[in-house]
Design a protein around this motif. Structure first.
Motif, mmCIF file in Angstrom:
data_model
loop_
_atom_site.group_PDB
_atom_site.id
_atom_site.type_symbol
_atom_site.label_atom_id
_atom_site.label_comp_id
_atom_site.label_asym_id
_atom_site.label_seq_id
_atom_site.Cartn_x
_atom_site.Cartn_y
_atom_site.Cartn_z
ATOM 1 N N HIS A 56 0.857 -1.176 0.000
ATOM 2 C CA HIS A 56 0.000 0.000 0.000
ATOM 3 C C HIS A 56 0.898 1.233 0.000
ATOM 4 O O HIS A 56 1.748 1.383 0.881
ATOM 5 C CB HIS A 56 -0.928 0.003 1.212
ATOM 6 N N VAL A 57 0.684 2.083 -0.992
ATOM 7 C CA VAL A 57 1.590 3.201 -1.239
ATOM 8 C C VAL A 57 0.922 4.506 -0.832
ATOM 9 O O VAL A 57 -0.234 4.782 -1.221
ATOM 10 C CB VAL A 57 1.997 3.255 -2.720
ATOM 11 N N GLY A 58 1.621 5.309 -0.067
ATOM 12 C CA GLY A 58 1.158 6.653 0.263
ATOM 13 C C GLY A 58 0.109 6.673 1.343
ATOM 14 O O GLY A 58 -0.306 5.648 1.900
ATOM 15 N N ARG A 59 -0.361 7.893 1.644
ATOM 16 C CA ARG A 59 -1.343 8.073 2.703
ATOM 17 C C ARG A 59 -2.737 7.624 2.286
ATOM 18 O O ARG A 59 -3.607 7.425 3.123
ATOM 19 C CB ARG A 59 -1.366 9.538 3.150
ATOM 20 N N GLN A 60 -2.955 7.472 0.983
ATOM 21 C CA GLN A 60 -4.248 6.987 0.500
ATOM 22 C C GLN A 60 -4.263 5.469 0.320
ATOM 23 O O GLN A 60 -5.259 4.924 -0.115
ATOM 24 C CB GLN A 60 -4.584 7.660 -0.831
ATOM 25 N N LYS A 61 -3.158 4.824 0.644
ATOM 26 C CA LYS A 61 -3.041 3.367 0.546
ATOM 27 C C LYS A 61 -3.373 2.866 -0.861
ATOM 28 O O LYS A 61 -4.219 1.996 -1.058
ATOM 29 C CB LYS A 61 -3.942 2.670 1.565
ATOM 30 N N LEU A 62 -2.686 3.431 -1.847
ATOM 31 C CA LEU A 62 -2.873 2.975 -3.216
ATOM 32 C C LEU A 62 -2.365 1.536 -3.342
ATOM 33 O O LEU A 62 -1.326 1.182 -2.776
ATOM 34 C CB LEU A 62 -2.111 3.870 -4.194
ATOM 35 N N ILE A 63 -3.091 0.709 -4.087
ATOM 36 C CA ILE A 63 -2.688 -0.688 -4.270
ATOM 37 C C ILE A 63 -1.543 -0.740 -5.268
ATOM 38 O O ILE A 63 -1.617 -0.183 -6.365
ATOM 39 C CB ILE A 63 -3.862 -1.534 -4.776
ATOM 40 N N GLY A 64 -0.460 -1.417 -4.894
ATOM 41 C CA GLY A 64 0.688 -1.568 -5.785
ATOM 42 C C GLY A 64 1.252 -2.975 -5.703
ATOM 43 O O GLY A 64 1.018 -3.708 -4.732
ATOM 44 N N GLU A 65 2.001 -3.366 -6.716
ATOM 45 C CA GLU A 65 2.587 -4.699 -6.788
ATOM 46 C C GLU A 65 4.058 -4.572 -7.147
ATOM 47 O O GLU A 65 4.424 -3.839 -8.076
ATOM 48 C CB GLU A 65 1.860 -5.535 -7.841
#
Length: 630
Positions: A56-65
């Motif tokens: 989870h990326v950033g303060r918005q918890k973007l989904i990443g792989e």
């Protein structure tokens, strides 16, 4: 390549009532290091993480792989827009690969490329777009389903992955959604829930394992890039029925086969896909719209819920056996790449229950473009047309998950996955790298022709370029169905091939210079093209063509051709050759009947079709007797 840094350090505000996560408890050392072209994020101090791990990326918890590891840096492809992401933002590990939630409620649902439920997201956000950072459970955890435990197991039995412990009634058509022990789990059954009505969060069974008691619910998770286990792969031996004469007769596929449908824009790929989803002899349909234009996916999403098909003599909604995965071209490219794996993983889940699944991927060209874009962001060496050198390998690893298989677990059962991949080569150029790689892998090639589509000949399958490598496997099936089927198919293919050669001669010297038998070939080829291969999917009489009707039409056309051809050859030996014009003049009514075969109602029974074609055969024999008496 340059790094992108947002200088605005204000706290982001909530959008549409969905708050951002501002209280992330993550070690500050695991943070965003750089952002490359808003798609690939580089995070530092991530030593120990694994390839394809979800973060989870950033303060918005973007989904990443994670798609690449280099020393302590991890290259992450984000499944959401990275605009607003700042250097130093936290990156949180989940220590899990990209997985899908498998259980009752998948059917009739619409997901995006990473199995987020689009309908639920719209209801929660009241937005036509997917808000960034939104996380919802993929399946409805409050809906109740009737539960029926298996009568073949009892307390104390040792169970392992794939064993069926009961089933839930998912909808009015799909009445047996098998509940299986997840793979890689085994133990002694110590609790089995009695029959009742439960949601998917209810504990249905408990297994005593060496690590303690494991609870079995109606759902489990499985990594999308890892194929689900099978006992063995089998050779397919039954027809994948499509309802399209040109496909079922000339270029058939097996259940568990791989097919490709390359064609330019407007050639009818979507119409063929919809026909397969409506009339194929499968139990489940998985439709993956991978990177298609937004208006095309909107059309699919609006039309599919209104489509019906006949099952056991009743009209039922197609959506009752369909899963839609919508991923349009304006969505993040990385999610487009994941949607194919999400679709095939869900298909494998239903195959493991013992069902026959058809997966429609429209289109793999957009998926390959996503691979190309991600490869470029990683500065990898490009190959043909800028595609990565591993394009063929990725396509092969996807298509190899198709096939008929013996499923793991008890009771013993077999299931199959048939993959039909639409390909959109630029300008209809079949030398495109994606088309060439797909043709090298798939065993059936349904090539759509732009010129046929412009002449309103649908399905616009080019019978001179298309092929099927499954004829040997289907030989026994067709022989059991109709002993003359393969011979008639071979004769029709031969007539079409002769017609192609004669058309070149006609353009040079004209039709009048041909022999009477050559003229007959041209006339019969015209009947085949216009009255057999051409099919109106929007009519009341030709929307679907049962195999009995297809076989009967082929038999009548071949019988007419061979009878007239023999008559012309016999009369030429006696120096009293009849001209084809005289024969057609005397058989005008019969020719009209042959052309009208396609108007027979497809809802008729096999016996009614047999009686109709038997009468037509008798009519041909009667007309021949009259001609011989001339």
């Amino acid at each position: 390549m340059s790094d992108h840094q947002n200088s605005d350090h204000e706290e982001p505000k909530a959008i549409n009532g969905l708050p951002f996560v501002s209280d992330i408890k993550a070690p500050p050392r695991q943070s965003v290091y750089s952002i490359k072209y808003f798609l690939v994020v580089v995070a530092n101090n991530l030593a120990g993480c694994k390839m394809f791990e979800i973060v989870h990326v950033g303060r918005q918890k973007l989904i990443g792989e994670i798609i690449r590891l280099k020393n302590s840096k991890a290259f992450i492809q984000c499944y959401e827009n990275t605009a607003g992401l700042r250097l130093g933002d936290p990156v949180i590990r989940t220590k899990q690969p990209l997985s899908v939630m498998l259980g009752p409620g998948i059917l009739e649902n619409i997901f995006d490329g990473v199995q987020r439920p689009l309908t639920a997201i719209h209801e929660a956000s009241q937005n036509i777009f997917i808000p960034k950072g939104i996380h919802l459970v993929s399946l409805n955890t409050t809906k109740l389903y009737p539960w029926f435990p298996s009568e073949s197991i009892k307390l104390g039995d040792t169970l392992s992955g794939g064993d069926i412990i009961g089933f839930m009634e998912e909808n009015s058509l799909f009445k047996k959604h098998m509940i299986m022990i997840p793979p890689k789990i085994s133990g002694k059954l110590v609790m089995l829930k009695p029959a009742g009505t439960f949601n998917i969060e209810e504990v249905l069974a408990e297994l005593k394992t060496p690590h303690g008691v494991t609870e079995i619910k109606a759902y489990h998770y499985w990594p999308v890039r890892e194929p689900r286990p099978t006992v063995e792969k089998l050779e397919g031996d039954s027809l994948l029925y499509t309802g399209q004469r040109v496909l079922d007769a000339l270029f058939p596929s097996i259940r568990g086969g791989t097919c490709s449908i390359p064609g330019a824009f407007g050639c009818g790929k979507t119409c063929v896909s919809q026909a397969v989803s409506k009339y194929s002899n499968c139990d489940v349909v998985t439709y993956v719209g991978c990177g298609e234009r937004g208006n095309e996916m909107a059309e699919v999403l609006s039309e599919f819920p209104s489509l019906t098909t006949r099952v056991n003599g009743k009209n039922v909604n197609v959506m009752l056996r369909t899963i839609l995965i919508a991923n349009t071209s304006n969505m993040p490219v990385a999610a487009r790449e994941a949607s194919i794996y999400t679709g095939i993983c869900i298909s494998e889940y239903y195959r493991d229950m013992g069902y026959n699944v058809v997966m429609l991927a429209d289109s793999t060209s957009r998926w390959a473009e996503a691979l190309r874009e991600i490869s470029g962001r990683l500065s990898e060496m490009p190959a043909d047309n800028g595609y990565p050198a591993y394009l063929g390998g990725r396509l092969a690893s996807f298509y190899e998950r198709a096939g008929k298989a013996v499923c793991v677990g008890n009771p013993k059962r077999k299931g199959s996955i048939s993959i039909i991949g639409a390909v959109s080569p630029p300008g209809g150029d079949f030398s495109d790298p994606v088309t060439v790689s797909t043709m090298n892998i798939t065993q059936v090639f349904w090539g759509l022709d732009k010129k046929l589509a412009q002449r309103k000949h649908f399905p616009s399958v080019n019978w001179n370029k298309s092929y099927s490598n499954y004829l040997d496997q289907l030989k026994q099936f067709f022989t059991n169905f109709d002993p003359h089927f393969l011979d008639n198919r071979r004769k029709i293919a031969e007539i079409l091939h002769k017609d192609m050669e004669l058309q070149e001669i006609v353009q040079l010297i004209g039709k009048d210079s041909l022999s009477e038998t050559s003229k007959l070939v041209l006339d019969v080829a015209k009947i085949i093209r216009e009255d057999f291969l051409q099919q109106n999917a929007f009519s009341d009489y030709d929307y679907n063509c049962p195999l009995e009707k297809t076989a009967g039409m082929m038999h009548i056309i071949v019988m007419y051709y061979e009878s007239i051809n023999n008559l012309l050859q016999d009369t030429s030996k006696n120096d009293q050759q009849l001209s084809l014009a005289v024969i057609k003049g005397n058989m005008k009514g019969l020719l009209n009947n042959i052309s009208a075969m396609k108007f027979q109602d497809p809802a008729q029974s096999p016996t009614e079709f047999k009686n109709y074609f038997d009468k037509l055969k008798s009519r041909i024999n009667e007309e021949l007797k009259k001609l011989k008496s001339l």
